[in-house]
Design a protein around this motif. Structure first.
Motif: not given
Length: 208
Positions: A55, A59, A118-119, A121-122, A125-126, A129
């Motif tokens: 993560e 990040h 999921p973290e 994955r999010a 996604g950022r 996007r």
């Protein structure tokens, strides 16, 4: 930035290098300590688990990617044209296998991790996007329209080509033309901006 902030950035940079070089299996606290040249146990103090390591890298890469694209969109020249956009995407493909190779190898490892985490994955996604938003804005700046679905196809195509170029045998990369960043950049941009009924013609034109 505080000293703690500097240490977190140092460890995230080192973790990115370790993940790119050694893959997920090689991503250990000790390996990052060695890469960052910090006392053993330092990384574990900041990121206690393997999930926390993944993560942190996600990040770190997301922050850099989004900041770079925001800066790009903020400073689009008034005289920018379609050829500039094409050249930009070709340059991105060159960077993926050049001076940004480690970041993209780490990114591909994160995509595998994102299937289960999921973290991560999010955060992926950022990144996606931001790439989609940038494609839409760049096309608008040169008087062309691209849908978000088209921009998503462009983003996925760029990643797919980069992954193949980095992982396939070099002779096959050359045979398939995956080292032709300029040609592929044009083909992906055309495909992304073309309606479905014209996609086959775009690919046929590129294949020559």
């Amino acid at each position: 930035m505080t000293q703690r902030g500097n240490r977190r950035e140092l460890l995230a940079d080192a973790a990115t290098e370790v993940l790119a070089r050694d893959g997920g299996r090689g991503l250990t606290h000790r390996a990052i300590d060695r890469e960052a040249r910090v006392p053993e146990g330092t990384t574990k103090n900041y990121y206690p688990t393997r999930n926390a390591l993944f993560e942190a890298i996600a990040h770190h890469l997301a922050e850099r990617h989004v900041a770079a694209l925001e800066a790009l969109c903020t400073h689009i020249p008034d005289d920018v044209g379609p050829d500039h956009v094409t050249a930009l995407y070709a340059a991105m493909l060159h960077r993926m296998s050049g001076n940004a190779r480690a970041q993209f190898l780490a990114l591909f490892e994160l995509h595998l991790e994102g299937v289960r985490n999921p973290e991560v994955r999010a955060l992926l996604g950022r990144i996606s996007r931001a790439s989609v938003d940038t494609a839409v804005q760049l096309h608008s700046a040169v008087g062309r329209r691209i849908s978000r679905r088209g921009a998503g196809l462009l983003d996925a195509g760029m990643l797919g080509v980069a992954l193949s170029a980095l992982s396939l045998p070099r002779d096959l990369v050359g045979e398939l033309g995956l080292d032709d960043a300029d040609g592929i950049g044009r083909a992906l941009l055309s495909l992304a901006a073309t309606r479905d009924h014209g996609a086959l013609e775009v690919l046929t034109d590129w294949a020559g």
